[in-house]
Design an enzyme around this catalytic site. Sequence first.
Site, PDB file in Angstrom:
ATOM      1  N   ASP A 499      -0.253   4.142  14.126  1.00 59.14           N
ATOM      2  CA  ASP A 499       0.617   4.981  13.303  1.00 59.14           C
ATOM      3  C   ASP A 499      -0.281   5.823  12.402  1.00 59.14           C
ATOM      4  O   ASP A 499      -0.939   5.300  11.497  1.00 59.14           O
ATOM      5  CB  ASP A 499       1.532   4.053  12.469  1.00 59.14           C
ATOM      6  CG  ASP A 499       2.536   4.822  11.634  1.00 59.14           C
ATOM      7  OD1 ASP A 499       2.314   6.021  11.361  1.00 59.14           O
ATOM      8  OD2 ASP A 499       3.538   4.201  11.218  1.00 59.14           O
ATOM      9  N   HIS A 500      -0.282   7.122  12.649  1.00 56.12           N
ATOM     10  CA  HIS A 500      -1.222   7.992  11.934  1.00 56.12           C
ATOM     11  C   HIS A 500      -0.847   8.167  10.457  1.00 56.12           C
ATOM     12  O   HIS A 500      -1.613   8.727   9.677  1.00 56.12           O
ATOM     13  CB  HIS A 500      -1.299   9.351  12.629  1.00 56.12           C
ATOM     14  CG  HIS A 500      -2.650  10.003  12.536  1.00 56.12           C
ATOM     15  ND1 HIS A 500      -3.554   9.750  11.519  1.00 56.12           N
ATOM     16  CD2 HIS A 500      -3.271  10.901  13.355  1.00 56.12           C
ATOM     17  CE1 HIS A 500      -4.642  10.468  11.696  1.00 56.12           C
ATOM     18  NE2 HIS A 500      -4.504  11.175  12.812  1.00 56.12           N
ATOM     19  N   ARG A 501       0.336   7.696  10.077  1.00 57.16           N
ATOM     20  CA  ARG A 501       0.677   7.725   8.641  1.00 57.16           C
ATOM     21  C   ARG A 501      -0.082   6.647   7.899  1.00 57.16           C
ATOM     22  O   ARG A 501      -0.274   6.714   6.688  1.00 57.16           O
ATOM     23  CB  ARG A 501       2.189   7.493   8.453  1.00 57.16           C
ATOM     24  CG  ARG A 501       3.060   8.565   9.078  1.00 57.16           C
ATOM     25  CD  ARG A 501       4.520   8.148   9.058  1.00 57.16           C
ATOM     26  NE  ARG A 501       4.736   6.863   9.725  1.00 57.16           N
ATOM     27  CZ  ARG A 501       5.893   6.228   9.766  1.00 57.16           C
ATOM     28  NH1 ARG A 501       6.952   6.757   9.169  1.00 57.16           N
ATOM     29  NH2 ARG A 501       6.017   5.071  10.398  1.00 57.16           N
TER      30      ARG A 501
END
Length: 527
Positions: A499-501
């Site tokens: 999850d790039h967040r």
Amino acid sequence: MTAILVPDIGDVTNVTVIEVTVETGDTINEGDTLIVLETDKASMEIPANVSGIVGQIHVKEGSEVNEGDPICDLEVEVGSEAAKVVSAIEKQEPLESLELVQPPLAQVSDSVMEQVIVPDTGSTDGVTVIEVAVSVGDQVNEGDTLIVLESDKASMEIPSPVSGEIAALFVKEGDVVVQADAVADVSVTRVADDLLDTKSEASPQPVQEIQKSNTAVTIPLEGQSVVHAGPAVRALARELGVELIQVSGTGSRERITKDDLHEFVKAKLNQVQTGPSGVITGLGIPSIPLVDFESFGPVERIPMSKIHKLTADNMTRCWLNVPAVTQFDEADITDLETFRKSMKSESELKGIKLTPLPFFIKASAYVLRALPQINSSVDLQTDEIVRKGYVHIGIAVDTPGGLMVPVIRDADKKGMWEIAAELSELADKAKSKKLKSDEMQGATFTISSLGSIGGTAFTPIVPSPQAAILGVSKASMQPIWDGSAFQPRLMLPLCLSYDHRVINGGDGARFTTLLGQMLGDIRKLLL
Ligand code: CAO
């Protein structure tokens, strides 16, 4: 407080109230619809003749009313023009003494007859009158709907171009009309001042142009039934973009009420989220139309299991919510495999199957401890990254009933044999549907191993709220350059979706690099 009464509704008695459009406490303006009445010929909206706050309501849906019956009480602001009008009406005072913005009850001094005709409907074949909204004797305001027409392209309301009394009606429901057919005669009563301005106009007013409804309120298809709905409901439908033909009416003779429209919209919103089988289908994105599979050949229809439906929902949710990236890498597991195979007799003695997977679990747990940003979740309610002080690893297990993900708790604290034994036990339980729900909860990271099946790489879906998942594909012998020669090495493909967040690209690459180092030399796991 003044009572609003049923006005002259023509030559009809005991008319049914099919809709009450106000509630006690509502603030309404002059002209707002209070109730909708319906006779066996037409429906009519009864508007308020003054502005104010609605007090007690004396009618309800289904009530039968006659001219002069009280509809509701209205609290009119003291001193307002409306209050003066009401007071004047009650005391039967002459209204000219009031400084009215608009003379609601004009001093009648003359009248002219306006004939309303069917305007250009765009159809030469004629259009059907689906509703006659007025009766002879009705008072209409300019803009009030007289009739509703329906062609094969649109439905349209024909409004009255003038205020006045319906003197004659030339159409009825079901009639087919063409341009210039007479709709109604409206007797226009004019105040003296008005007459001074307009009496010289000998010819009738031009016919009001038709108001084509929004294309969202489309006409019924051939063979479908006609929609019964009043102008207010049609206006609301246009506002909401609802096709009335799709709405089921609960009013008398299946007339569509405002409540029906609201229920329809609510139901549609729910449908956006779950399909008929209960699986999430859209979240506002356009749905995918099905094709008639059977028309191309034989098909078999297999009901989705509960697990399958839950998985479908969860995958859709994660796919739509998580901005995911997949990092690919390879680990040299030649020495790991040599060691694992050397443990074969010990494995048999213990009765524990030692596949490569427990090594991947142990090494991942080690790396998750070293890189806690991977062992995290994002809390969007508080704008916080939640780093977990425990390492619970979920293992995707392929079962005949569907995908299940049991969890190995505290994998970082467990030895290889313990992990292998637990993995084997949980996988067996999953395959025989004996997993308890708490055995599938609390994972901080997941491993999906397709190594025993095949493939060179894949992009697993991040099982949010976990921040990452490791996909493992099938190891294969590769010629690896050692600086002076190619060496045959057993290379394991790794695919980390994250999850790039929560995780940035650097940490993603750090994870697979460190994992590769650990799997390349498992002695390091001891350090
Ligand atoms: N490369 C090459 N061979 C591999 C391997 C890899 N990465 N991983 C396992 N193998 C081989 C092992 O060497 C072993 O063979 P031997 O018995 O000859 O040594 C065999 O495959 C073991 O396979 P397994 O499936 O019995 O055991 P496992 O521990 O590898 O996996 C489990 C267990 C439960 C994870 C697995 O059975 C499974 O269900 N995998 C599917 C997971 C899945 O569906 N993921 C997708 C999820 S998203 O849809």
